[in-house]
Design a protein around this motif. Structure first.
Motif, PDB file in Angstrom:
ATOM      1  N   GLN A 148      -5.568 -67.293 -58.794  1.00  0.00           N
ATOM      2  CA  GLN A 148      -5.678 -68.694 -59.197  1.00  0.00           C
ATOM      3  C   GLN A 148      -5.276 -68.892 -60.655  1.00  0.00           C
ATOM      4  O   GLN A 148      -4.534 -69.822 -60.987  1.00  0.00           O
ATOM      5  N   ALA A 149      -5.772 -68.009 -61.530  1.00  0.00           N
ATOM      6  CA  ALA A 149      -5.435 -68.130 -62.947  1.00  0.00           C
ATOM      7  C   ALA A 149      -3.931 -67.952 -63.172  1.00  0.00           C
ATOM      8  O   ALA A 149      -3.321 -68.649 -63.995  1.00  0.00           O
ATOM      9  N   SER A 150      -3.342 -67.024 -62.454  1.00  0.00           N
ATOM     10  CA  SER A 150      -1.906 -66.781 -62.595  1.00  0.00           C
ATOM     11  C   SER A 150      -1.094 -67.987 -62.142  1.00  0.00           C
ATOM     12  O   SER A 150      -0.110 -68.374 -62.793  1.00  0.00           O
ATOM     13  N   MET A 151      -1.512 -68.600 -61.038  1.00  0.00           N
ATOM     14  CA  MET A 151      -0.772 -69.737 -60.502  1.00  0.00           C
ATOM     15  C   MET A 151      -0.958 -70.979 -61.374  1.00  0.00           C
ATOM     16  O   MET A 151       0.016 -71.649 -61.727  1.00  0.00           O
ATOM     17  N   TRP A 152      -2.195 -71.293 -61.736  1.00  0.00           N
ATOM     18  CA  TRP A 152      -2.414 -72.448 -62.611  1.00  0.00           C
ATOM     19  C   TRP A 152      -1.730 -72.226 -63.953  1.00  0.00           C
ATOM     20  O   TRP A 152      -1.201 -73.168 -64.563  1.00  0.00           O
ATOM     21  N   GLY A 153      -1.730 -70.977 -64.417  1.00  0.00           N
ATOM     22  CA  GLY A 153      -1.076 -70.654 -65.680  1.00  0.00           C
ATOM     23  C   GLY A 153       0.424 -70.772 -65.643  1.00  0.00           C
ATOM     24  O   GLY A 153       1.090 -70.691 -66.690  1.00  0.00           O
ATOM     25  N   SER A 154       0.967 -70.976 -64.442  1.00  0.00           N
ATOM     26  CA  SER A 154       2.414 -71.136 -64.299  1.00  0.00           C
ATOM     27  C   SER A 154       2.842 -72.597 -64.232  1.00  0.00           C
ATOM     28  O   SER A 154       4.035 -72.881 -64.179  1.00  0.00           O
ATOM     29  N   ILE A 155       1.888 -73.532 -64.232  1.00  0.00           N
ATOM     30  CA  ILE A 155       2.249 -74.948 -64.171  1.00  0.00           C
ATOM     31  C   ILE A 155       1.533 -75.770 -65.247  1.00  0.00           C
ATOM     32  O   ILE A 155       2.104 -76.707 -65.793  1.00  0.00           O
ATOM     33  N   LEU A 156       0.282 -75.408 -65.581  1.00  0.00           N
ATOM     34  CA  LEU A 156      -0.452 -76.227 -66.550  1.00  0.00           C
ATOM     35  C   LEU A 156       0.159 -76.183 -67.953  1.00  0.00           C
ATOM     36  O   LEU A 156       0.217 -77.223 -68.618  1.00  0.00           O
ATOM     37  N   PRO A 157       0.616 -75.020 -68.470  1.00  0.00           N
ATOM     38  CA  PRO A 157       1.255 -75.037 -69.790  1.00  0.00           C
ATOM     39  C   PRO A 157       2.483 -75.939 -69.833  1.00  0.00           C
ATOM     40  O   PRO A 157       2.695 -76.656 -70.813  1.00  0.00           O
ATOM     41  N   ALA A 158       3.285 -75.917 -68.786  1.00  0.00           N
ATOM     42  CA  ALA A 158       4.477 -76.774 -68.741  1.00  0.00           C
ATOM     43  C   ALA A 158       4.086 -78.245 -68.700  1.00  0.00           C
ATOM     44  O   ALA A 158       4.741 -79.094 -69.316  1.00  0.00           O
TER      45      ALA A 158
END
Length: 234
Positions: A148-158
């Protein structure tokens, strides 16, 4: 002008954008069109954000059709009603963003303004010139924390970089998630494939009035631990 002076000016500009970018709900120009070129410029910057394993599986749906915006706004209002009535996942798990604080706590003091601005956005949402729905490939709500952290970390920063880039162009936006309680319905409306996860909904419009100011926040020492939880720097 010296090199150090230029660097100081650049640092001040960056700090200004960082400290004055937040969810703007009331000071939105609901009548002035937003050029698509500015949205694309901001997206070009947002795509420089980090993404897990450089997969770049993010997608951004730009919504400008009046009928689609009206339907999304209806789902947003339904989500707001469910949240207030305690029928959301946050409420069921005992986690709530509307928790009560002491009367002298600045978070409680700011609550009234947040509720007022949130209510205004809920009523006017369909009128914003642009809505942006950031998405990421994959469904991971039942995965472990690492995934979950990896996936959210791939869209929330952008998504956050997008808000910063919009802000630097005097375009205001708001990070909202209430529509996600009807994610499936919004996905069907916008043609988002079922194997993509929506991360947020950004209403975008020109900022009205004067410039924004830094918000009042808790002291950094109150929210920071050094080395161990609850251990503070002397």
């Amino acid at each position: 002008m010296s090199k150090d002076t230029v660097m100081d000016l650049d640092l001040a500009s960056v700090d200004h954008v960082l400290t004055t970018t937040r969810s703007v709900r009331q000071r939105l120009d609901l009548d002035r069109p937003v050029p698509p070129e500015l949205i694309e410029e901001a997206l070009q910057i947002a795509l420089q954000a980090p993404t897990g394993a450089n997969t770049q599986t993010w997608r951004f749906v730009i919504v400008t059709d009046a009928a689609d915006k009206a339907k999304i706004a209806d789902y947003y209002r339904l989500g707001a009603a469910a949240y207030v009535e305690g029928r959301t996942g946050l409420s069921r798990t005992g986690v709530t963003m509307m928790r009560e604080y002491a009367t002298d706590d600045l978070r409680q003091q700011q609550r009234e303004a947040v509720i007022r601005s949130g209510g205004y956005l809920m009523e006017q949402l369909q009128r914003v010139p642009v809505m942006i729905v950031p998405c990421i490939e994959g469904r991971f709500e039942h995965e472990d924390v690492f995934v979950q952290a990896s996936m959210w970390g791939s869209i929330l920063p952008a998504t956050w970089s997008l808000m910063l880039a919009l802000r630097s162009r005097r375009l205001a936006s708001a990070w909202t998630t209430l529509h996600l309680q009807y994610e499936k319905e919004v996905a069907e409306l916008l043609g988002i494939p079922p194997h993509y996860t929506q991360a947020a909904l950004l209403p975008v419009a020109w900022l009205t009035g004067g410039d924004l100011k830094p918000a009042k926040r808790l002291p950094v020492e109150e929210v920071t631990a050094w080395g161990r939880w609850g251990q503070y720097r002397e």
